[in-house]
Design a protein around this motif. Structure first.
Motif, short mmCIF file in Angstrom:
data_model
loop_
_atom_site.label_atom_id
_atom_site.label_comp_id
_atom_site.label_asym_id
_atom_site.label_seq_id
_atom_site.Cartn_x
_atom_site.Cartn_y
_atom_site.Cartn_z
N GLY A 144 0.82 -1.21 0.00
CA GLY A 144 0.00 0.00 0.00
C GLY A 144 0.85 1.25 0.00
N VAL A 145 0.46 2.22 -0.80
CA VAL A 145 1.30 3.40 -1.05
C VAL A 145 1.66 4.17 0.21
N TYR A 146 0.76 4.30 1.18
CA TYR A 146 0.99 5.20 2.31
C TYR A 146 1.83 4.60 3.44
N ASP A 147 1.90 3.27 3.49
CA ASP A 147 2.68 2.65 4.58
C ASP A 147 3.48 1.43 4.13
N GLY A 148 3.47 1.16 2.81
CA GLY A 148 4.16 -0.03 2.32
C GLY A 148 4.68 0.17 0.91
N ALA A 149 4.74 -0.93 0.16
CA ALA A 149 5.15 -0.86 -1.24
C ALA A 149 3.99 -0.34 -2.08
N GLU A 150 4.29 0.51 -3.08
CA GLU A 150 3.26 1.00 -3.99
C GLU A 150 2.84 -0.18 -4.88
N ILE A 151 1.56 -0.52 -4.83
CA ILE A 151 1.10 -1.75 -5.46
C ILE A 151 1.20 -1.71 -6.98
N HIS B 286 4.13 2.34 10.78
CA HIS B 286 2.76 2.53 11.25
C HIS B 286 1.81 2.00 10.17
N VAL B 287 0.51 2.01 10.48
CA VAL B 287 -0.50 1.53 9.54
C VAL B 287 -1.42 2.70 9.19
N VAL B 288 -1.67 2.88 7.89
CA VAL B 288 -2.47 4.01 7.42
C VAL B 288 -3.75 3.53 6.75
N ASN B 289 -4.87 4.16 7.09
CA ASN B 289 -6.14 3.93 6.41
C ASN B 289 -6.03 4.55 5.02
N HIS B 290 -6.11 3.72 3.97
CA HIS B 290 -5.86 4.22 2.62
C HIS B 290 -7.05 4.97 2.02
N ILE B 291 -8.16 5.04 2.75
CA ILE B 291 -9.29 5.87 2.32
C ILE B 291 -9.17 7.27 2.91
N SER B 292 -8.95 7.32 4.23
CA SER B 292 -8.90 8.62 4.92
C SER B 292 -7.51 9.22 5.01
#
Length: 217
Positions: free
Chosen positions: A14-21, A49-55
């Motif tokens: 996931g872009v905000y806390d991981g690898a850009e898919i 950390h973990v980020v909500n990818h909607i908000s």
């Protein structure tokens, strides 16, 4: 003829806390379409950390980088500690904030960032062995922190470019699909989502950098 093998490091999912898919999947696709093969790795560590990818807001939970990256890999992934330079012809690192949060602390500390020891060892090992390294999006910042005097691109973001220069690198402004080649260090970099991009432009960048890296092997 033996297929060329590229080791790909993923920094979560996931872009905000991981690898850009998109960058990760399109890099994998480009490698296979070019007649090579890939093997996936990620550090077995807790995410920054973990980020909500909607908000875009931080969530009160913990996740593991390797387990999250396994989502992209469909389970076929190994701990980064198992990546040995002699088992691959080149190294590739897609982007995403996970690179700047999990593989290093660039997102928080900028030029003064710390690098995950396993990631640092892998980058140094491939560089020392004269094997090419491809870095997409924000990953060139990680490469620069580890190697110092490298010529790279993250597109045209002034703040990130200045940080790369401060870490001893040389930043070159680029646009979609362009690849900067540091021939001396065998490093190829392309901006991808460091620019406002479409998925088609990401596919072009991934395809171009994969072809460049394969030519350097």
């Amino acid at each position: 003829m033996t297929k060329k093998k590229i080791a790909v490091i993923l920094a979560g999912c996931g872009v905000y806390d991981g690898a850009e898919i998109h960058e990760s999947v399109l890099t994998m696709l480009a490698i296979q379409q070019a007649g090579a093969e890939y093997e996936l790795f990620a550090p077995d560590i807790e995410q920054h950390h973990v980020v909500n990818h909607i908000s875009g807001e931080e969530m009160n939970e913990k996740r593991n980088v390797l387990i999250e990256a396994a989502r992209i890999a469909r389970g076929n992934i190994k701990p980064l500690s198992e990546l040995k330079v002699e088992n691959a012809d080149a190294l590739m690192i897609p982007g995403g904030f996970g690179v700047a949060k999990n593989l290093c602390s660039f997102a928080v500390d900028g030029p003064d960032c710390k690098v995950n020891p396993e990631a640092e060892l892998v980058v140094k090992s491939f560089h020392k062995a004269g094997k090419p390294i491809g870095a997409l999006c924000i990953s060139p910042a990680l490469i620069t922190k580890v190697l110092g005097a490298a010529e790279v691109t993250i597109g045209s973001d002034e703040g990130t470019a200045a940080a790369i220069n401060k870490m001893g690198g040389t930043h070159v402004n680029t646009t979609h699909g362009e690849v900067i080649i540091d021939k001396k260090n065998k490093i190829a970099t392309t901006p991808c989502y460091m620019l406002d991009a479409t998925i088609t432009q990401i596919a072009e960048g991934a395809g171009n950098i994969v072809k460049t890296v394969l030519k350097m092997i």
